[in-house]
Write an enzyme that holds these catalytic residues in place. Structure first.
Site, PDB file in Angstrom:
ATOM      1  CG  LEU A 148      -2.117  -0.902   1.232  1.00 17.96           C
ATOM      2  CD1 LEU A 148      -2.855  -0.802   2.565  1.00 17.96           C
ATOM      3  CD2 LEU A 148      -3.063  -0.568   0.084  1.00 17.96           C
ATOM      4  N   GLY A 149       0.430   2.303  -0.616  1.00 19.38           N
ATOM      5  CA  GLY A 149       1.254   3.521  -0.699  1.00 19.38           C
ATOM      6  C   GLY A 149       1.959   3.641  -2.028  1.00 19.38           C
ATOM      7  CB  CYS A 152       3.788   8.124  -3.740  1.00 15.24           C
ATOM      8  SG  CYS A 152       3.775   9.536  -2.672  1.00 15.24           S
ATOM      9  CE  LYS A 161      10.806  14.892  -3.098  1.00  7.98           C
ATOM     10  NZ  LYS A 161      10.742  13.921  -4.178  1.00  7.98           N
ATOM     11  CB  ALA A 224      -6.129  -7.048 -10.352  1.00  9.62           C
ATOM     12  CD  GLU A 314      18.440  15.823 -19.868  1.00 13.74           C
ATOM     13  OE1 GLU A 314      18.108  15.225 -18.827  1.00 13.74           O
ATOM     14  OE2 GLU A 314      17.840  15.680 -20.955  1.00 13.74           O
ATOM     15  CB  VAL A 380      16.195   7.815 -19.174  1.00  9.43           C
ATOM     16  CG1 VAL A 380      17.703   7.985 -19.084  1.00  9.43           C
ATOM     17  CG2 VAL A 380      15.810   6.340 -19.205  1.00  9.43           C
ATOM     18  CG  HIS A 553       8.321  42.055   7.110  1.00  5.25           C
ATOM     19  ND1 HIS A 553       9.227  41.952   6.067  1.00  5.25           N
ATOM     20  CD2 HIS A 553       8.992  42.524   8.184  1.00  5.25           C
ATOM     21  CE1 HIS A 553      10.411  42.373   6.509  1.00  5.25           C
ATOM     22  NE2 HIS A 553      10.300  42.724   7.780  1.00  5.25           N
TER      23      HIS A 553
END
Ligand code: FAD
Ligand code: NAI
Length: 577
Positions: A148-149, A152, A161, A224, A314, A380, A553
Site C-alpha cells: 500500500l502507498g 510514492c 525527500k 489483478a 542529460e 530517463v 513580513h
C-alpha cells in the site's frame, strides 16, 4: 468593417462568462480603452474594454446571458453599419477537448450503497480513489500486488525527500558557521539514515492501512488482470486465484522505471534505477546520473551533499525540460558551484565494467569521453505498469500501455476508469490523487471533471524549485501575449536569512487582462509558496488580486507579491526598469 467584441479568457480555467451589465449602449460612440460592459465568472467580476474606436452598433449578448470564451458580445463599427446576419454570430468556445472520445459510462444504476467498486493499485491514485468511493457509499475492494502507498510512499516521493532532508542537515551544519554556530559533521551513519527513511515510509504505509480499515475498504493482496470488462482475475499472494466481478473498476496501476537501450546497462550490477539509488549499501564515492530530469536532479542534490562526486549526463539541451528555462539555468549554476558536474546535449553510448564500478562512454560536443563512477543511476523516465492487465483483450483503449481516458477519467469501456501514472502523462502523486477523486465521484454517479491547470511541479533541490501554469517558453510557443514580473530573492529579508538570498520569483501574466498564467519560483520553501500561485490560477486571479493581498513580513511570500508588483513596474524593494 465592424469589429467583434468577444468574451475574454480571464484565466487558464475560464470557459464562459456572464454579461452582468452593459455600460455602453447601442449607438454610443466609444474610444479604445472605454469600458463597454461588466462580466462575471463564477470567481470574479471584470470589465471588457473597447479595443477600437467607433460606434457600438450591435449588442449581441444581453445582460444575464452566459457566453463562451471568445463568443461575440457586440460589434463596433461605423454609425449605421450593418453586421452580417445581425443575430448573435457566436463563436463556439474552445471547449475542453477530452483525450479520447470514449462511450460515456451510464450513470450508476444501483444506489451508491450497493455499487461495488474495485481499485487496482494502492498508490496515491488508488488509495485516494478507494477512500473517496467509500465516502460516497461504494462497497470498495482495493487490490495491491506489492505494498500500500505505491511508488510514492515506498520508493518515490517520501524516501527521496527523507534522504534529501538528511543531506540538508549536513549543508545546514556547514553553513551554520556563517551565523556564528560552530558545529562539525563528524560522520554520516548511513545505516541510521536508511533506518530513519524506512521508519517514515513504514509509518505512512501503516497510516494508509488504517485509513483502509476506517473506510471499510477490503484490501486484497494480489495481482489483478481483466478476465472480462467487469471481472478481474486476482492471483493472491497466498497463490490462490479468484475471479471477482464489480460494477465499477478504477485502474491505478502506476509506473515502473524505464530502461534505455544503452549497451551494458542491464548487465552491470552497479547501474541502478531510483529504487536502487535510494537504498545503496553505503554512500558511493562517485555517482554518474543518466538523465537530468526530476529524479536525477533530486538524487544528485542529495548525494552531492553526502559527499559523493556527482556527474549528470542529460541528453536534452537543458536540465528539467518542463521547468522555466531561465530559473533552470540559475539552478544549474548553483549545482555546479557546489561541485556537481553537469553535461547537457550529451549522449551515453555505452556502459562497461571497470574496477571502480562502471565506465561510461559519453558523446558530448562531438567527442566521446569516458567517465568512471562507482555507481550509475539510470533516470530517463518511467513507463506504465500495465503490461499484465490484459487491456487489449477486453478492448480498453491504450497507446502502448498508456491508458486513454477523457477528462472524467473514463476509459472507452463503460464503468472502467483509469488514473495516475498508468495514463503515462503527468506522473505526479498529487495528480494521481486528484484524478482518483474524480474517477471515484464519477463511478458513484457524480459529474466530476479533472482539470490540470492548477497542478504544480516541484523539484526538491537546494534551493527548492517549483512552477505552476505556463512557463515563458510555453506562452511563446502558444503565441500568447504575456508580460513578466521578476523579483530576485536577494532583496527579500527572509530569503537572505535562510539561504543568502539565492533564487528568484517569476510571474507570467496575460498582457491585456494581467491574469496569472504561470508562476515559477527558485528559492527557499518554493514548493510551499507555489500553493498560493496555484490558487491564483484556479481562481482566475489577476496581478491586482495578488497585489491587493497583504503578505506577512518577514516571509518569502512577500517576494511573491513583489514579483507581481514588478510586473506592474511598481516593486518596492528593487529598482523598476
Ligand atoms: P503508483 O504509486 O505507482 O501505485 C501503483 C500501485 O499499483 C503500486 O503499488 C503497484 O504495486 C500496484 N499495481 C500495479 N499493477 C497492479 C496489478 N495488476 N494488481 C495489483 N496491484 C497493482 N511525485 C510527486 O508528486 N512528488 C514527488 O516528490 C515525487 N517524487 C518521486 C521520486 C521518485 C524516486 C519516483 C520514482 C517518483 C516520484 N514521484 C513524485 C512520482 C510519484 O511517485 C507517482 O506519480 C505516484 O506514485 C503515482 O501514483 P499512482 O497511484 O498512479 O501509481
Ligand atoms: P524525467 O522525465 O523527469 O527525466 C528524464 C530525463 O532523462 C529527461 O530530462 C530526458 O531528457 C533525459 N533522458 C532521456 N533519455 C536519456 C538518455 N539516453 N541519456 C541522457 N538523458 C536522457 O524522468 P525521471 O527523472 O526518471 O522521473 C520520472 C517521473 O517521476 C518524473 O516525470 C516525475 O513525474 C516523477 N518524479 C517527480 C518528482 C517530483 O515531483 N519532485 C521527483 C521524482 C520523480
Amino acid at each position: 468593417m465592424a469589429v467583434e467584441v468577444r468574451m475574454p479568457q480571464l484565466g487558464l480555467t475560464m470557459e464562459e462568462g456572464t454579461v452582468s451589465k452593459w455600460i455602453k449602449q447601442e449607438g454610443d460612440s466609444v474610444k479604445a480603452g472605454d469600458v463597454l460592459l461588466e462580466i462575471t465568472t463564477d470567481k470574479l467580476t471584470s470589465e471588457v474594454t473597447a479595443e477600437t474606436e467607433g460606434t457600438l452598433i450591435k449588442i449581441v449578448a444581453q445582460e444575464g446571458d452566459d457566453v463562451p470564451v471568445k463568443g461575440v458580445l457586440a460589434y463596433i463599427g461605423a454609425p449605421g453599419e450593418q453586421v452580417g446576419g445581425q443575430a448573435a454570430a457566436p463563436t463556439p468556445a474552445a471547449a475542453p477537448t477530452p483525450a479520447a472520445a470514449p462511450a460515456p459510462a451510464p450513470a450508476a444504476k444501483k444506489p451508491a450503497g450497493e455499487t461495488t467498486v474495485a481499485v487496482i493499485g494502492g498508490g496515491p491514485g488508488g488509495y485516494v480513489a478507494a477512500i473517496r468511493a467509500a465516502q460516497l457509499g461504494g462497497k470498495v475492494t482495493l487490490i495491491e500486488k506489492n505494498k500500500l502507498g505505491g511508488t510514492c510512499l515506498n520508493v518515490g516521493c517520501i524516501p527521496t525527500k527523507a534522504l534529501l532532508h538528511a543531506a540538508e542537515a549536513i549543508s545546514e551544519a556547514k553553513e551554520a558557521a556563517a551565523y556564528g554556530i560552530n558545529v562539525e559533521v563528524k560522520s554520516v551513519d548511513w545505516d541510521k539514515v536508511q533506518a530513519k527513511k524506512s521508519a517514515i515510509t513504514n509509518q505512512l504505509v501503516s497510516g494508509v492501512t488504517g485509513l483502509m480499515k476506517a473506510n471499510k475498504i477490503k484490501v486484497v493482496e494480489g495481482t489483478a488482470s481483466f478476465a472480462s470488462k467487469d471481472t478481474l482475475t486476482v492471483v493472491k499472494k497466498d497463490g490462490t486465484k479468484e475471479n471477482m466481478t464489480f460494477d465499477k473498476i478504477i485502474i491505478a496501476a502506476g509506473s515502473i522505471p524505464a530502461v534505455p537501450p544503452i549497451p551494458g546497462v542491464k548487465e552491470n550490477a552497479n547501474c541502478v534505477d531510483s529504487t536502487g539509488a535510494l537504498s545503496f549499501e553505503a554512500i558511493p564515492k562517485s555517482l554518474l546520473v543518466i538523465g537530468g530530469g526530476v529524479i536525477g536532479i533530486e538524487l544528485a542534490t542529495a548525494y552531492s551533499k553526502f559527499g559523493t562526486e556527482v556527474t549528470v549526463v542529460e541528453a536534452a539541451p537543458k536540465l528539467l525540460p518542463m521547468m522555466d528555462g531561465e530559473l533552470t539555468a540559475q539552478m544549474r549554476k548553483i549545482m555546479e558551484s557546489r561541485g556537481v558536474k553537469i553535461m547537457t546535449e550529451a549522449k551515453v553510448q555505452s556502459v562497461e565494467a571497470a574496477a571502480v564500478g562502471a565506465k561510461v562512454q559519453v558523446e558530448v560536443g562531438g567527442k566521446v569521453q569516458a567517465f568512471e563512477a562507482e555507481k550509475v543511476l539510470v533516470a530517463v523516465g518511467r513507463r506504465t505498469d500495465t503490461e499484465g492487465l490484459n487491456l487489449d483483450a477486453v478492448g480498453i483503449a491504450n497507446d502502448r500501455g498508456r491508458i486513454t481516458v477523457n477528462d472524467k477519467m473514463e476509459t472507452n469501456v463503460p464503468n472502467v476508469y483509469a488514473i495516475g501514472d498508468c495514463l503515462g502523462k503527468v506522473m505526479l502523486a498529487h495528480v494521481a490523487s486528484a484524478q482518483g477523486e474524480v474517477a471515484a465521484e464519477n463511478a458513484l454517479g457524480e459529474d466530476a471533471v479533472y482539470n490540470g491547470a492548477t497542478n504544480p511541479s516541484c523539484v526538491y533541490t537546494d534551493p527548492e524549485f517549483a512552477g505552476v501554469g505556463l512557463t515563458e517558453e510555453k506562452a511563446k510557443e502558444l503565441g500568447i501575449a504575456y508580460t513578466v514580473g521578476k523579483f530576485p530573492l536577494m532583496a527579500n529579508g527572509k530569503s537572505l536569512i535562510m539561504n543568502g538570498g539565492v533564487g528568484s520569483i517569476k510571474f507570467i501574466l496575460g498582457k491585456e487582462y494581467k491574469e496569472v498564467l504561470g508562476v515559477h519560483i527558485l528559492g527557499p520553501r518554493a514548493t510551499d509558496l507555489i500553493g498560493e500561485c496555484a490558487l491564483a490560477i484556479g481562481m482566475e486571479a489577476t496581478v491586482e488580486d495578488i497585489i491587493a493581498t497583504i503578505h506577512a513580513h518577514p516571509t518569502v511570500t512577500e517576494a511573491v507579491r513583489e514579483a507581481a508588483l514588478a510586473a506592474e513596474k511598481r516593486a518596492i524593494h528593487i529598482p523598476n526598469k
